[in-house]
Design a protein around this motif. Structure first.
Motif, PDB file in Angstrom:
ATOM      1  N   THR A  56       1.264   2.093  -4.750  1.00 57.48           N
ATOM      2  CA  THR A  56       0.245   1.260  -4.128  1.00 57.48           C
ATOM      3  C   THR A  56      -0.995   1.246  -5.018  1.00 57.48           C
ATOM      4  N   LEU A  57      -1.493   0.041  -5.311  1.00 63.52           N
ATOM      5  CA  LEU A  57      -2.743  -0.134  -6.052  1.00 63.52           C
ATOM      6  C   LEU A  57      -3.747  -0.785  -5.115  1.00 63.52           C
TER       7      LEU A  57
ATOM      8  N   VAL B  54      -4.463  -7.594 -11.645  1.00 67.37           N
ATOM      9  CA  VAL B  54      -4.303  -6.160 -11.406  1.00 67.37           C
ATOM     10  C   VAL B  54      -3.116  -5.626 -12.196  1.00 67.37           C
TER      11      VAL B  54
ATOM     12  N   LEU C 175       0.070  -4.137  -3.509  1.00 66.30           N
ATOM     13  CA  LEU C 175      -1.246  -4.362  -4.104  1.00 66.30           C
ATOM     14  C   LEU C 175      -2.217  -4.838  -3.029  1.00 66.30           C
TER      15      LEU C 175
ATOM     16  N   VAL D 101      -5.720  -6.500  -3.255  1.00 63.68           N
ATOM     17  CA  VAL D 101      -6.525  -7.100  -4.314  1.00 63.68           C
ATOM     18  C   VAL D 101      -7.906  -7.480  -3.790  1.00 63.68           C
TER      19      VAL D 101
ATOM     20  N   GLY E   1      -3.273 -10.928  -8.456  1.00 59.30           N
ATOM     21  CA  GLY E   1      -2.464  -9.773  -8.105  1.00 59.30           C
ATOM     22  C   GLY E   1      -1.458  -9.363  -9.157  1.00 59.30           C
TER      23      GLY E   1
ATOM     24  N   ILE F 222       1.679  -8.072  -1.442  1.00 53.55           N
ATOM     25  CA  ILE F 222       0.311  -8.246  -1.928  1.00 53.55           C
ATOM     26  C   ILE F 222      -0.564  -8.720  -0.772  1.00 53.55           C
TER      27      ILE F 222
END
Length: 451
Positions: A121-122, A135, A150, A152, A181, A196
């Motif tokens: 997970t970002l 990203v 993600l 964003v 993303g 996302i």
């Protein structure tokens, strides 16, 4: 014998590669960075929340900028498996502001090949913004992403969608700094169960640079929406400062935000640029994005069992597209724009409705298209929306803008939604079966059968 020798050689190389694969456990970003450049490993990272600023402080960004080192982490190794279940990297967007990278720079970059990434997970936080980057970019060949998520953020301005432009276009009213993303530029990329959540002006998933053989399954893109009435109620800010002037004209010929519409605050859920060969979407969903699936290429794309919810426009397809058992609503904008030729479409209209202005259910242009439009069993939309045959999409796809007419030849269309049909003067040699009324027919050699 030569074939056997070649087979044994490949088998031996594969076995050696498996034997040499090192299984390692890590628990820090510095270790992740170290193994990102190595090959042939199975890397498992301890679950947890890892703030990127603990590894890359804000005051280190000047040095990185001087070195033209614009990525936070580059995964340049190949033949790795990264088990990152429960791992969350928190990315303060002030890092990007301090780094000042050139436009279209990526924050996390995968250049290696034949890797598997699972579970990462970002999450973007803070009030900084990107100068137009992404990203995550997958640039290497043959990579597989599973259960990547993600969140964003980090664009300017945010809160208006594309009302005031979207990049370098000369018509742009407010200069934008996008933050997108996940970008795929590497061929043979596969994405499963990736999600996302986009609170930024930029795309969710998009594909560029003639990447081939790209496969999406069970992937999800979600943005946020805002009414134009709410935007017009502002008494300060970027929109107010330009007197709400838009980059596209409305149906009255004025360049101004018009009340009554709904705007997505991000760009598209799934988008392609240029000729992307062998692109396949299965069981994917876009919610509250500008376009759900904008796939306007001259190459064949396949969508099956996909869904759109609350988009400005749901599906936008080009030549040779195949759309099977997909569904979507026309809650805030049209269900489909058919722009190309030789398409084969089977689309289900979700009956969801709103108080927002929508001018068309679908528009169709092109040659030799086959389109079947139907409603779920026992469910039908009550507000009438015209099906426009022989019409183009509005300028830039903007719902507030007027439609034009376009050449439409050899269409085979079946309407099972009960919605009315309007046929323009540039339509010819079409066959139409419909359970809705034909409110206008200016075409030539149009065969219509009521059913």
């Amino acid at each position: 014998m030569k074939i056997i020798r070649n087979f044994l050689t490949v088998l031996l190389i594969t076995i050696v590669g498996i034997v040499k694969a090192e299984e390692v456990n890590i628990s820090s970003l510095s270790e992740l960075v170290r193994y990102a450049s190595k090959s042939g490993n199975v890397v498992t990272m301890s679950p947890g929340v890892y703030p990127l600023t603990e590894y890359l402080p804000v005051d280190s960004m000047r040095v990185r900028s001087n070195r033209k080192e614009y990525q936070y982490i580059t995964f340049s190794g190949s033949n790795n498996t990264f088990n990152l279940d429960g791992v969350e990297l928190v990315i303060d967007t002030k890092l990007r502001t301090a780094l000042k990278p050139p436009i279209h720079s990526d924050e996390f970059l995968m250049t290696g090949s034949d890797n598997v990434f699972k579970g990462l997970t970002l999450r973007c936080i803070g009030k900084g913004y990107s100068l137009g980057g992404t990203v995550l970019q997958v640039a290497g060949r043959g990579n597989t992403l599973k259960d990547i998520t993600l969140h964003v953020a980090g664009a300017f301005p945010y809160g208006y969608g594309d009302l005031f432009g979207k990049g370098k276009a000369k018509e742009t009213v407010i200069k934008h700094y996008k933050h997108s993303g996940l970008l795929v530029t590497g061929s043979d990329t596969k994405l499963y169960d990736c999600k996302i959540y986009n609170l930024s002006f930029g795309h969710c998933f998009f594909i560029q640079k003639k990447a081939e053989n790209i496969y999406f399954e069970n992937c999800y893109a979600e943005g946020a929406i805002r009414s134009t009435d709410d935007i017009l109620a502002e008494t300060s800010g970027p929109a107010f400062d330009v007197n709400f002037r838009t980059w596209t004209q409305n149906r009255e010929g004025k360049y101004v935000v018009t009340p009554g519409y709904m705007k997505s605050l991000c760009e598209d859920g799934f988008r392609i640029y240029g000729p992307i060969k062998n692109l396949h979407f299965k069981n994917c969903t876009a919610k509250n994005t500008r376009a759900g699936f904008e796939l306007r290429s001259n190459t064949r794309v396949i969508l099956e069992n996909c869904t759109t919810i609350g988009t400005e426009r749901a599906y936008w397809i080009g030549d040779d597209a195949i759309v099977k058992n997909c569904k979507g609503d026309a809650n805030y904008g049209p269900l489909m724009f058919v722009e190309g030729s030789n398409v084969d479409v089977e689309l289900i209209l979700d009956p969801a409705e709103s108080d927002r202005i929508v001018h068309a259910l679908i528009t169709i242009q092109g040659e030799n298209n086959k389109v079947v439009l139907k409603s779920p069993k026992g469910e039908k939309r009550t507000k009438e929306l015209p099906i426009l045959i022989g019409y183009t999409h509005p300028m830039h796809g903007e719902s507030m803008s007027p439609y034009d007419e376009g050449e439409t030849v050899g269409l085979k269309f079946m309407n099972k939604t009960g919605m009315p049909i309007k046929i323009g003067r540039k339509a010819s040699n079409c066959e139409i079966i419909t359970n809705g009324v034909v409110i206008e027919n200016k075409g030539e050699q149009i065969k219509i059968k009521q059913k």
